[in-house]
Design an enzyme around this catalytic site. Sequence first.
Site, PDB file in Angstrom:
ATOM      1  N   ASP A 243       3.255  -9.814   9.780  1.00 41.06           N
ATOM      2  CA  ASP A 243       1.901 -10.368   9.862  1.00 41.06           C
ATOM      3  C   ASP A 243       1.705 -11.615   8.988  1.00 41.06           C
ATOM      4  OD1 ASP A 243       1.430  -8.204  11.445  1.00 41.06           O
ATOM      5  OD2 ASP A 243       0.044  -7.192  10.076  1.00 41.06           O
ATOM      6  N   ARG A 288      -2.635  -7.274  11.764  1.00 40.60           N
ATOM      7  CA  ARG A 288      -3.609  -6.229  11.441  1.00 40.60           C
ATOM      8  C   ARG A 288      -4.873  -6.834  10.833  1.00 40.60           C
ATOM      9  NH1 ARG A 288      -1.623  -0.931   9.653  1.00 40.60           N
ATOM     10  NH2 ARG A 288       0.272  -1.880   8.865  1.00 40.60           N
TER      11      ARG A 288
HETATM   12  O1  LIG Z   1       2.654   1.361  14.530  1.00 36.76           O
HETATM   13  P1  LIG Z   1       3.171   1.130  13.168  1.00 36.76           P
HETATM   14  O2  LIG Z   1       4.646   1.260  13.055  1.00 36.76           O
HETATM   15  O3  LIG Z   1       2.482   1.926  12.123  1.00 36.76           O
HETATM   16  O4  LIG Z   1       2.949  -0.377  12.824  1.00 36.76           O
HETATM   17  C1  LIG Z   1       1.856  -1.151  13.212  1.00 36.76           C
HETATM   18  C2  LIG Z   1       1.581  -2.209  12.178  1.00 36.76           C
HETATM   19  O5  LIG Z   1       2.748  -2.688  11.597  1.00 36.76           O
HETATM   20  C3  LIG Z   1       2.724  -4.106  11.490  1.00 36.76           C
HETATM   21  O6  LIG Z   1       3.636  -4.638  12.412  1.00 36.76           O
HETATM   22  C4  LIG Z   1       3.166  -4.564  10.142  1.00 36.76           C
HETATM   23  O7  LIG Z   1       2.511  -3.891   9.145  1.00 36.76           O
HETATM   24  P2  LIG Z   1       3.205  -3.660   7.719  1.00 36.76           P
HETATM   25  O8  LIG Z   1       3.793  -4.984   7.318  1.00 36.76           O
HETATM   26  O9  LIG Z   1       2.088  -3.213   6.841  1.00 36.76           O
HETATM   27  O10 LIG Z   1       4.267  -2.646   7.882  1.00 36.76           O
HETATM   28  C5  LIG Z   1       1.288  -4.486  11.847  1.00 36.76           C
HETATM   29  O11 LIG Z   1       1.225  -5.711  12.507  1.00 36.76           O
HETATM   30  C6  LIG Z   1       0.881  -3.359  12.740  1.00 36.76           C
HETATM   31  O12 LIG Z   1      -0.488  -3.148  12.710  1.00 36.76           O
HETATM   32 MG   LIG Z   2       1.033  -3.696   5.025  1.00 38.57          MG
END
Ligand SMILES: O=P(O)(O)OC[C@H]1O[C@](O)(COP(=O)(O)O)[C@@H](O)[C@@H]1O
Ligand SMILES: [Mg+2]
Length: 499
Positions: A243, A288
Amino acid sequence: MDSNFSSLSNHNHTPFITPNGFLRPKSMASDPKIVTGAAGYILEDVPHLTDYIPDLPTYPNPLQDNPAYSVVKQYFVHVDDSVPQKVVVHKDGARGVHFRRAGPRQKVYFEADEVKAAIVTCGGLCPGLNTVIRELVCGLHHMYGVKKVLGINGGYRGFYARNTINLTPKSVNDIHKRGGTVLGTSRGGHDTKKIVDSIQDRGVNQVYIIGGDGTQKGAAAIFEEVRRRGLKVSVVGIPKTIDNDIPVIDKSFGFDTAVEEAQRAINAAHVEAESVENGIGVVKLMGRHSGFIAMYATLASRDVDCCLIPESPFYLEGPGGLYEYIEKRLKENGHMVIVIAEGAGQELVSESAQSMSEKDASGNKLLQDVGLWISHKIRDHFAEQKTLPITLKYIDPTYMIRAIPSNASDNVYCTLLAQSAVHGAMAGYTGYTSGLVNGRQTYIPFYRITEKQNYVVITDRMWARLLSSTNQPSFLDTKDDNEEKEEEEPLNELPDGHC
Ligand SMILES: O=P(O)(O)OC[C@H]1O[C@](O)(COP(=O)(O)O)[C@@H](O)[C@@H]1O
Ligand SMILES: [Mg+2]
Ligand SMILES: Nc1ncnc2c1ncn2[C@@H]1O[C@H](COP(=O)(O)OP(=O)(O)O)[C@@H](O)[C@H]1O
C-alpha cells in the site's frame, strides 16, 4: 555516538514531542537519540548495542579484504554521514531532520562465527519478500562470512510455535523468481515475551523482521524487551507494504511491481469497456488507507477516467457527483474506466452494509468490497434511469497483483535494502528500520516509522496532476474529513522528484 554534535536524549521516560511535532508515548520506553548541530541540524539517530552494553569488543570489517569491495574508494561510510529528510530548502531555513546513512562501517561488533541470524516475514504478501530474504542470507554469507541463518516459519508466532528453517545461499538461490514468501507469513500472534524467550533460547543475536506498520510496531516491542534484558541482539526492521503507507521512506518495495501489474487489469477493463456501447470497466486495487497504487496506476495508464481513493471522499448523487460524471463521460466518449482503491468510500458502503467493526487477527479493520458495491450501485442507477443502457464489467485483480514476483527495479531495491540492513546490524546498530530516504539508504528509529501512516495528500501537486489527467470531479462539495490529514507534513510524496 561517534559525533561531535550535542546530544539530547530524554532520560526520564516522559512523553516526548519528536522534532516533527508528534507525541511519542511514554510506553515506548527507550530514549530517542536526538543529536543537534549548527544551523538547525537535527539527527534522529538509532540505538546502538553499546548504549546498554558497555565495552563491547570490535573487529575490523571483513569487507576490507573482499576483492569485490576493496577496490571501491571510500567504501566505508563515514561515521557522521547523515541524510536530510527534506531536500527542498529555503536560503534561511533550518537544516532540519536527518537520518543516519546506511552502509558498511570500518569496525563491526560481531565476528562471523558468533552470528546467528533469524529472518521473519509478517502481515500481507508483497512482491519482493523473497528477494529480501535471499539478499539477507547472501549478504550475511558473502559479505560477512555468516553461516548460521534461520528462517522463522509463518510470521511472529513462528518464533514460539513452529520449527525454524536453515537458510543458505544455495537454498535461497532462486527464490526471488517466485511470489509470496518462502517463510510463510501470518497476522496476529505477536507475544513479545514468548518471542524474546525464543530468541534467547535459540541463541539468535541478529533478528531481521520484514513487514508493514503493524510488524514494525511488533519489532519495536521486541527491541525494547531485548534491551530491557540487556541482550546483545540487533533488532532490525525492513519495511514491507504494497500500500506504500509507511511514512518517511521514499516508497516501499513491491510498489512499482504492483503499479505495473495493475496496468494489465486496467487494460483489460478498457478493452471490455470500449468494445460495447456505454461500456464501463471498474477495477479495484489495493490500498486500505492510502490510495498510492490507484493513483500511480491511473497516472501511468492514461485509460482511466476516474480514480477513487480513501483520502478523497466522493458521493454518487446530484451535481458534481459520480453518476453525473459517468453520464457525461459516456455521452462524450461511449465508454469509461473507473479505478477504485479498496479503502475508498467505506463510509458509503457501511451506510448500506452491516457492521464495519470486524477486524483481522492483527486488529486491522476488515473492509467491505467497495468494488462490488459500486458496480451494483452504478448498474442499479442506470437501470432505474432507463435513459442510458450501460454494460459494466468489474475486475478485482488485488490478490493476483500481490502474489507476483518483484520486477527488475524492485529486485535491485530489495537487494540494497537487505544489504543495508545487514551492514547496520554488523556495525552494532539496533532498533531501526532500514529505508530509502531521498534516494539514500538510511537507518530510521522505529518510532518514526510507527507514529503515523503515509497518505496521498489531496492538496498536493500529484493529486492535482491526477485530477487534470482524468478530468474527474474533485468531489470537494462533500464534507471533507481529510482536513486533518492535509495539515500533516505534506512531503511524503513519492518518489523524490515527482512532486
Ligand atoms: O486479506 P489479507 O491477507 O488480510 O490482506 C488484505 C490487506 O493486505 C494489504 O495488501 C496489505 O496490508 P499490510 O501491509 O498491512 O499487510 C492491504 O492492501 C489489504 O487490505
Ligand atoms: Mg498494515
Ligand atoms: N501494535 C502492535 N504491537 C505489536 N505487534 C503488532 C502490533 N500491530 C500488529 N502487530 C503484529 O504485526 C504482525 C503484522 O501486522 P499486520 O497489521 O497484520 O501487517 P503489517 O505488518 O503488514 O501491517 C502481526 O503478527 C501482528 O500481530
